[in-house]
Scaffold this motif. Sequence first.
Motif, PDB file in Angstrom:
ATOM      1  N   ARG A  53      -1.392  51.500 204.779  1.00  0.00           N
ATOM      2  CA  ARG A  53      -2.538  51.222 205.653  1.00  0.00           C
ATOM      3  C   ARG A  53      -2.421  51.921 207.007  1.00  0.00           C
ATOM      4  O   ARG A  53      -3.423  52.377 207.568  1.00  0.00           O
ATOM      5  CB  ARG A  53      -2.709  49.711 205.838  1.00  0.00           C
ATOM      6  N   VAL A  88      -7.427  44.375 206.322  1.00  0.00           N
ATOM      7  CA  VAL A  88      -7.256  43.555 205.129  1.00  0.00           C
ATOM      8  C   VAL A  88      -8.473  42.625 205.035  1.00  0.00           C
ATOM      9  O   VAL A  88      -8.915  42.087 206.047  1.00  0.00           O
ATOM     10  CB  VAL A  88      -5.957  42.730 205.243  1.00  0.00           C
ATOM     11  N   PRO A  89      -9.104  42.447 203.861  1.00  0.00           N
ATOM     12  CA  PRO A  89      -8.616  42.812 202.524  1.00  0.00           C
ATOM     13  C   PRO A  89      -9.149  44.132 201.983  1.00  0.00           C
ATOM     14  O   PRO A  89      -8.964  44.412 200.798  1.00  0.00           O
ATOM     15  CB  PRO A  89      -9.137  41.655 201.669  1.00  0.00           C
ATOM     16  N   ASP A  91      -9.151  47.541 200.660  1.00  0.00           N
ATOM     17  CA  ASP A  91      -8.001  48.339 200.220  1.00  0.00           C
ATOM     18  C   ASP A  91      -8.375  49.445 199.240  1.00  0.00           C
ATOM     19  O   ASP A  91      -7.507  49.998 198.569  1.00  0.00           O
ATOM     20  CB  ASP A  91      -6.936  47.435 199.591  1.00  0.00           C
ATOM     21  N   ASP A 111      -0.450  47.536 201.678  1.00  0.00           N
ATOM     22  CA  ASP A 111      -0.077  46.823 202.891  1.00  0.00           C
ATOM     23  C   ASP A 111       1.439  46.783 203.016  1.00  0.00           C
ATOM     24  O   ASP A 111       2.172  46.754 202.022  1.00  0.00           O
ATOM     25  CB  ASP A 111      -0.668  45.419 202.888  1.00  0.00           C
ATOM     26  N   GLU A 118       4.370  45.417 200.489  1.00  0.00           N
ATOM     27  CA  GLU A 118       4.088  44.070 200.006  1.00  0.00           C
ATOM     28  C   GLU A 118       3.110  44.136 198.836  1.00  0.00           C
ATOM     29  O   GLU A 118       2.073  44.799 198.924  1.00  0.00           O
ATOM     30  CB  GLU A 118       3.443  43.217 201.093  1.00  0.00           C
ATOM     31  N   TYR A 119       3.421  43.461 197.768  1.00  0.00           N
ATOM     32  CA  TYR A 119       2.508  43.347 196.619  1.00  0.00           C
ATOM     33  C   TYR A 119       1.354  42.433 197.023  1.00  0.00           C
ATOM     34  O   TYR A 119       1.571  41.289 197.430  1.00  0.00           O
ATOM     35  CB  TYR A 119       3.273  42.776 195.430  1.00  0.00           C
ATOM     36  N   LYS A 120       0.128  42.923 196.909  1.00  0.00           N
ATOM     37  CA  LYS A 120      -1.001  42.203 197.492  1.00  0.00           C
ATOM     38  C   LYS A 120      -1.293  40.872 196.798  1.00  0.00           C
ATOM     39  O   LYS A 120      -1.863  39.961 197.416  1.00  0.00           O
ATOM     40  CB  LYS A 120      -2.263  43.071 197.467  1.00  0.00           C
ATOM     41  N   ARG A 121      -0.918  40.736 195.537  1.00  0.00           N
ATOM     42  CA  ARG A 121      -1.233  39.491 194.827  1.00  0.00           C
ATOM     43  C   ARG A 121      -0.164  38.412 195.019  1.00  0.00           C
ATOM     44  O   ARG A 121      -0.385  37.261 194.663  1.00  0.00           O
ATOM     45  CB  ARG A 121      -1.416  39.788 193.334  1.00  0.00           C
ATOM     46  N   ASN A 123       2.748  38.241 198.100  1.00  0.00           N
ATOM     47  CA  ASN A 123       3.386  39.061 199.134  1.00  0.00           C
ATOM     48  C   ASN A 123       4.870  38.784 199.328  1.00  0.00           C
ATOM     49  O   ASN A 123       5.512  39.417 200.168  1.00  0.00           O
ATOM     50  CB  ASN A 123       2.631  38.948 200.457  1.00  0.00           C
TER      51      ASN A 123
END
Length: 201
Positions: A53, A88-89, A91, A111, A118-121, A123
């Motif tokens: 980002r 965010v959100p 993406d 992100d 970080e895994y968005k689903r 974190n």
Amino acid sequence: MEDNKWNPLSVEEIHDLFRTIPISWWIAGGWALDLNVGRKTREHDDIDIVIVRDEHLTLQAHLHNQWDMYKAIKGQLIPWDKDEILQVPIDSIWVKKKGDKVWAFQVMILDTEGDEWEYKRKNTIRKPIKDIGLCSPTGIPYLRPEIQLLYKGGSSVLRGKDTVDLENVLPLLANSELRWLKDSLAEQFPTGHQWMDQLVK
């Protein structure tokens, strides 16, 4: 998405375009897994690239003269204004050549916190940014297979091509990669996931 018609750039064309932009980037999606396998395993309707980002305005600055860019918000594609910071959100950025009516590539925004992705689903699932990618023999950066498979397996809709991709890549995964994928899916899906029985060697 509206007007979902594609004439995607090739992996080599993406490489030629992005290698002149001073950002970190990686091929994602099914093409990332094919780069890991070392050959094209199936047809691809589009092509995805991931960036962090913090660098999305740098990407825009280098593309805006020749490319139209749209941000994806709740199923709609809205023009991405020059110098507009995407929070965010948001993406997903869809890109087409100026004057064209078909999409050329999609950019997904990752992100980060500090030096970690970080895994968005979920974190709590993370890796150092420096460790999320690999490079093909011809110098094309791509997302690590276990991370790409997590994005595919962790989606709310598991598509047939995602399972095909898993079956193509699974024999090539190192034990550490396989263990990370299995642990990450278990963390996201504590009640179970349909891939779990396959993630063994």
